[in-house]
Design a protein around this motif. Structure first.
Motif, short mmCIF file in Angstrom:
data_model
loop_
_atom_site.label_atom_id
_atom_site.label_comp_id
_atom_site.label_asym_id
_atom_site.label_seq_id
_atom_site.Cartn_x
_atom_site.Cartn_y
_atom_site.Cartn_z
N ILE A 116 0.75 -1.13 0.21
CA ILE A 116 -0.04 0.03 0.08
C ILE A 116 0.91 1.16 0.07
N GLY A 117 0.83 1.90 -0.97
CA GLY A 117 1.41 3.32 -1.07
C GLY A 117 2.65 3.17 -2.20
N ARG A 118 3.03 1.98 -2.40
CA ARG A 118 4.41 1.70 -3.56
C ARG A 118 3.72 1.75 -4.65
N ALA A 119 4.83 2.24 -5.50
CA ALA A 119 4.66 2.28 -6.89
C ALA A 119 4.60 0.93 -7.44
N ALA A 120 3.86 0.50 -8.36
CA ALA A 120 3.83 -0.71 -9.06
C ALA A 120 5.04 -0.92 -10.11
N GLY A 121 5.54 -2.13 -9.80
CA GLY A 121 6.89 -2.47 -10.50
C GLY A 121 7.92 -2.02 -10.01
N SER A 122 8.01 -1.60 -8.63
CA SER A 122 9.36 -0.99 -8.14
C SER A 122 9.86 -1.91 -6.95
N VAL A 123 9.83 -3.25 -6.82
CA VAL A 123 10.43 -3.74 -5.86
C VAL A 123 11.72 -4.34 -6.45
N ASP A 124 12.89 -3.95 -5.72
CA ASP A 124 14.29 -4.35 -6.12
C ASP A 124 14.38 -5.86 -6.20
N GLY A 125 15.06 -6.21 -7.58
CA GLY A 125 15.32 -7.63 -7.68
C GLY A 125 14.24 -8.58 -8.01
N PHE A 126 13.09 -7.80 -8.27
CA PHE A 126 11.87 -8.73 -9.15
C PHE A 126 12.01 -8.33 -10.65
N ARG A 127 11.80 -9.24 -11.51
CA ARG A 127 11.81 -8.86 -13.08
C ARG A 127 10.13 -8.87 -13.22
N TYR A 128 9.63 -7.38 -13.20
CA TYR A 128 8.44 -7.24 -13.86
C TYR A 128 8.20 -6.97 -15.20
N SER A 129 7.01 -7.35 -15.48
CA SER A 129 6.50 -7.25 -17.07
C SER A 129 6.73 -5.54 -17.51
N SER A 130 7.27 -5.14 -18.46
CA SER A 130 7.33 -4.08 -19.09
C SER A 130 5.75 -3.14 -18.88
N ALA A 131 4.73 -3.90 -19.00
CA ALA A 131 3.51 -3.36 -18.70
C ALA A 131 3.28 -2.79 -17.31
N MET A 132 4.05 -3.76 -16.08
CA MET A 132 4.03 -3.29 -14.93
C MET A 132 4.65 -2.13 -14.63
N GLN A 133 6.00 -2.13 -15.35
CA GLN A 133 6.89 -1.10 -14.81
C GLN A 133 6.34 0.20 -15.38
N GLY A 134 5.68 0.23 -16.40
CA GLY A 134 5.07 1.45 -17.16
C GLY A 134 3.81 1.76 -16.85
N SER A 135 3.13 1.24 -15.85
CA SER A 135 1.62 1.48 -15.45
C SER A 135 1.61 2.65 -15.05
N GLY A 136 2.28 3.14 -14.16
CA GLY A 136 2.30 4.47 -13.35
C GLY A 136 1.33 4.32 -12.26
N ILE A 137 1.04 2.98 -11.73
CA ILE A 137 0.06 2.92 -10.65
C ILE A 137 1.12 3.16 -9.19
N THR A 138 0.23 3.82 -8.29
CA THR A 138 0.69 3.50 -6.96
C THR A 138 -0.22 2.78 -6.29
N TRP A 139 -0.09 1.85 -5.62
CA TRP A 139 -1.14 0.89 -5.00
C TRP A 139 -1.84 1.43 -3.77
N ASP A 140 -2.93 1.36 -3.87
CA ASP A 140 -3.94 1.74 -2.72
C ASP A 140 -5.02 0.66 -2.84
N ALA A 141 -6.10 1.00 -1.75
CA ALA A 141 -7.18 0.08 -1.86
C ALA A 141 -7.92 -0.03 -3.17
N VAL A 142 -8.17 0.81 -3.64
CA VAL A 142 -9.03 0.95 -4.97
C VAL A 142 -8.05 0.40 -6.07
N GLN A 143 -7.00 0.77 -6.19
CA GLN A 143 -6.09 0.13 -7.22
C GLN A 143 -6.01 -1.39 -7.08
#
Length: 123
Positions: free
Chosen positions: A59-86
């Motif tokens: 909660i409150g973290r930018a999507a695709g931002s955890v160090d060491g995890f290989r995200y899809s380019s879609a997740m990295q470029g989503s611009g989402i900040t996780w909250d309850a609604v998202q």
């Protein structure tokens, strides 16, 4: 007048306590659901990544931002900040929110999504 104030105060306190109790129950149910439905891919008790990224502090973290995890380019470029609604939207249909995400697990039941999100908010 003082009696009325005391009644109002008691009603407010009772309402807050009921809400806190409901939230705690949702979080406990959310923990069970998380372990059952999410725990094979995601960690919550550690910052170790698995098939999916760890979800500590999601909660409150930018999507695709955890160090060491290989995200899809879609997740990295989503611009989402996780909250309850998202998170609710994502858990309902991950590909509907982030086209190209690797997550395919859906949670069609509103109460289960709410419980999981309430649990994640405690971590």
């Amino acid at each position: 007048m003082i009696g009325t104030f005391k009644q109002i105060a008691a009603a407010v306190i009772a309402t807050v306590l009921l809400a806190l109790n409901a939230h705690a129950q949702d979080a406990a149910e959310g923990q069970r659901l998380f372990q059952q439905r999410c725990g094979a891919c995601h960690q919550i008790d550690s910052t170790r990544n698995g098939v999916g990224p760890h979800l500590q502090g999601v909660i409150g973290r930018a999507a695709g931002s955890v160090d060491g995890f290989r995200y899809s380019s879609a997740m990295q470029g989503s611009g989402i900040t996780w909250d309850a609604v998202q998170l609710d939207t994502y858990l309902t249909n991950p590909g509907g929110l982030v086209k190209g995400t690797r997550m395919t697990q859906r949670f069609p039941k509103v109460d289960e999504r709410k419980a999981i999100i309430d649990f994640l908010a405690t971590r």
